[in-house]
Design an enzyme around this catalytic site. Sequence first.
Site, PDB file in Angstrom:
ATOM      1  N   GLY A  79      41.824   2.423  49.973  1.00  0.00           N
ATOM      2  CA  GLY A  79      42.969   1.863  50.954  1.00  0.00           C
ATOM      3  C   GLY A  79      44.084   1.517  50.140  1.00  0.00           C
ATOM      4  O   GLY A  79      44.883   0.389  50.491  1.00  0.00           O
ATOM      5  N   SER A  87      47.511   8.338  49.668  1.00  0.00           N
ATOM      6  CA  SER A  87      48.356   9.391  50.279  1.00  0.00           C
ATOM      7  C   SER A  87      49.867   9.167  50.283  1.00  0.00           C
ATOM      8  O   SER A  87      50.698  10.068  49.979  1.00  0.00           O
ATOM      9  CB  SER A  87      48.046   9.461  51.968  1.00  0.00           C
ATOM     10  OG  SER A  87      46.636   9.638  51.746  1.00  0.00           O
ATOM     11  N   ALA A  92      51.357   7.238  48.244  1.00  0.00           N
ATOM     12  CA  ALA A  92      51.663   7.397  46.737  1.00  0.00           C
ATOM     13  C   ALA A  92      52.076   8.705  46.244  1.00  0.00           C
ATOM     14  O   ALA A  92      52.949   9.171  45.800  1.00  0.00           O
ATOM     15  CB  ALA A  92      50.873   6.793  45.732  1.00  0.00           C
ATOM     16  N   ASP A 126      53.626   0.920  52.872  1.00  0.00           N
ATOM     17  CA  ASP A 126      52.865   1.638  51.765  1.00  0.00           C
ATOM     18  C   ASP A 126      53.827   2.261  50.783  1.00  0.00           C
ATOM     19  O   ASP A 126      53.692   2.504  49.613  1.00  0.00           O
ATOM     20  CB  ASP A 126      51.497   2.259  52.073  1.00  0.00           C
ATOM     21  CG  ASP A 126      51.579   3.072  53.366  1.00  0.00           C
ATOM     22  OD1 ASP A 126      53.095   3.276  53.869  1.00  0.00           O
ATOM     23  OD2 ASP A 126      50.759   3.760  53.848  1.00  0.00           O
TER      24      ASP A 126
END
Length: 328
Positions: A114, A118, A120, A161
């Site tokens: 987690g 994805s 990144a 993210d």
Amino acid sequence: MQRTISVSAPGKLMLYGEHAVVYGHPCIVTAVDQRLHLTVSQSATRRELSVDAPDVAVTGYKKPLEELGKGVIPKGVRFVEYAVKNFIDSGRVLRSRIAGLHIITKSEFASTFGFGSSSASAVCAVKALSEVLEIHLSSKEIFEISYKTVLDVQGKGSGFDVASAVYGGTLYFVTGGKIISPLAISHLPLAIGYSGVKADTVTLINKVAALSKENPELVNTIYTAIAEIVEKAKWAFEKEDFEEVGRLMNENQALLSKLEVSTEKLDAMIMGARGAGAFGAKISGAGGGDCMIALHDAQGKPAIENAIEKAGGEVIDVSTNAEGVRVE
Ligand code: MEV
């Protein structure tokens, strides 16, 4: 002539504000020093994208550039394929300048943690393409193209993210990148435990959305309380008041439990860490699995890590506040 560029972007840990940040509230996220690496080679061959991503079981994947985003796309390749498509569609480069693109990804961390592999990978793909084609993109432009990619692939998400992978450091972030503000944090001593369960972010977002449909008042009150914690935590970080930072982690965790996203295993790891002297501990991210974090003082780490392992967690050793996407 073939031209090759390699880039890398950090993984991330959510510190405060998960779930509420999907609905217009702030969060705090830190980048970690385990990175996702991506290499792109551009050659004058067929106008085709090929991808090798052995960490997510993708080898020898090929797609004509005109077909990007169409047909069945294997899970492991979706973020990279949409990132390439969105980069081309952004109009920042003449389509005729793009020929054969070969992309290879390699991660220093498991995609199950987690840590945001994805997002990144999308950020790395956009950055690498801009470099290989010699197009200057600002950090905000890389964020926008990569965030569109996340929404295209998974339909939901705040983009925190993506921001962490682009900017690195520790960020105060508001939904969709309305505010992306670095926090000046010199050190952030965290112990991290993986629960052994891979959580699916969209499933967890949908679970909380269902709870919100059932009881909108309760969930909105929780979101407001989480947003207040994030604001207080921002101050506590600035004053380096780690006792307060930890206390606020515990408060945030209590609210996440009310959203029903913690699990028995995560609770056991969190309670273990607190019992072993952590200033505070909570889940990091969507919940339902993935990782928990615990804030410790200079000497506290070994005892807290022991307690996490005793509760069945796997200790992951990372440093926080890592650098954002960069050319290697
Ligand atoms: C997932 O790591 C954190 C969530 O807040 C989703 C998001 O912000 O995109 C649940």
